[in-house]
Scaffold this active site. Structure first.
Site: not given
Ligand code: DPN
Ligand code: ZN
Length: 311
Positions: A160-161, A126, A281
């Site tokens: 984005e996160e 990710d 994450h």
């Protein structure tokens, strides 16, 4: 694995092929994307994180180092690149935009992926996975001499996160006339989950035109003999701003914190009752957190979708 869907019928008509007869058939199909090349890019992103405090997060040095590294590969291949800056949380963020010269400037196909990680770890699944796959697909445009009818644009999004910040900034920064030139946006966020699912973004509730993209992505997996499920990713990734602007969207996803069911394990393998990505994450989202088969299949499906949509 290479995806060849179109022209197999004409290949059969040509009959038992000499190499000279066979060559045009494969030349017109989507190229194989080397999973080894995608993995080498992931190793590079891992090294960047390791050298920069273990992450590639917005506002941290590992993010800009990631942008500069991807940009250097694209520049060397002849892409026209630009870095778009924005501010979020008191730090400067960056989007990397790359245009492939040529094609109809009023008919743009865009591929995108977020390049930032969370602060907890290096973000290799990710979203090193989607970022590296899009990079190798872009480089394959150059390597194969693809001459698309449409104009090709690629985006690597920042922050984005932190709430889809970079992609939203990009879409909002486009004048209406520029927005309307983008006829398709394909998003790739997490394509190498270690306990993978094979999900295609559902076109349901998305701008009209999205169904064709969904079906193109599904056909890519079908050509690889991989079953898919539709998923409603809602506002969870960078396609969201494009969809809000009325641009047809699509994408693939191998799963995050959700749990693989026994029915899914039966058709896809892997472990039922376990998350698609147990390191989602977390600091363990390293190069060890990648299923190479899922990464390979998704990279080839991305190429298939781009070649099909832009031809
Ligand atoms: N947006 C992803 C993240 O970066 O955390 C996870 C995600 C991607 C979730 C796609 C759903 C669909
Ligand atoms: Zn993500």
């Amino acid at each position: 694995m290479r995806i060849i869907t179109a022209l197999l019928a004409s290949a059969a008509l040509i009959g038992a092929g000499t190499a000279a007869q066979a060559a045009p058939v494969t030349a017109l199909a989507a190229p194989n994307i080397s999973v080894a090349a995608v993995q080498a890019d992931l190793n590079q992103l891992q090294s960047i994180a390791t050298a920069n405090g273990g992450n590639r997060a917005h506002g941290r040095p590992g993010y800009l180092a990631s942008v500069n590294w991807v940009k250097s590969k694209l520049d060397a291949a002849g892409f026209v690149t630009r870095v778009q800056s924005f501010t979020n949380g008191g730090a400067t963020g960056y989007n990397l935009i790359a245009d492939w010269p040529g094609g109809d400037p009023n008919d743009i196909v865009m591929l995108g992926s977020h390049l930032d990680s969370v602060t907890a770890g290096p973000g290799i699944n990710d979203n090193g996975s989607g970022s590296a796959s899009n990079l190798e697909v872009a480089l394959a445009v150059k390597a194969t001499g693809f001459k698309p009818t449409k104009h090709l644009r690629f985006g690597w999004w920042g922050a984005e996160e932190r709430g889809l910040i970079g992609s939203t900034f990009y879409v909002n920064s486009l004048p209406a006339a520029e927005k309307s030139k983008i006829k398709a946006y394909l998003n790739f966020d997490m394509t190498g989950s270690p306990n993978p699912g094979y999900f295609v973004y559902s076109a349901s509730g998305q701008p009209s035109g999205s169904l064709k993209l969904q079906q193109t992505l599904q056909a890519g997996f079908t050509a690889l003999n991989v079953q898919t499920e539709l998923t409603s990713v809602g506002g969870r990734s960078d396609h969201a701003a494009f969809a809000r602007a009325g641009i047809p969207i699509g994408g693939t996803f191998t799963g995050a914190e959700g749990t693989k069911t026994s029915a899914q394990a039966a058709k896809w393998g892997g472990t039922a009752g376990q998350a698609y990505d147990r390191c989602y994450h977390r600091s363990c989202d390293t190069t060890a957190n990648i299923n190479a088969t899922a990464l390979d299949r998704n990279a080839d499906v991305i190429a298939h979708a781009l070649w099909t949509t832009a031809a």
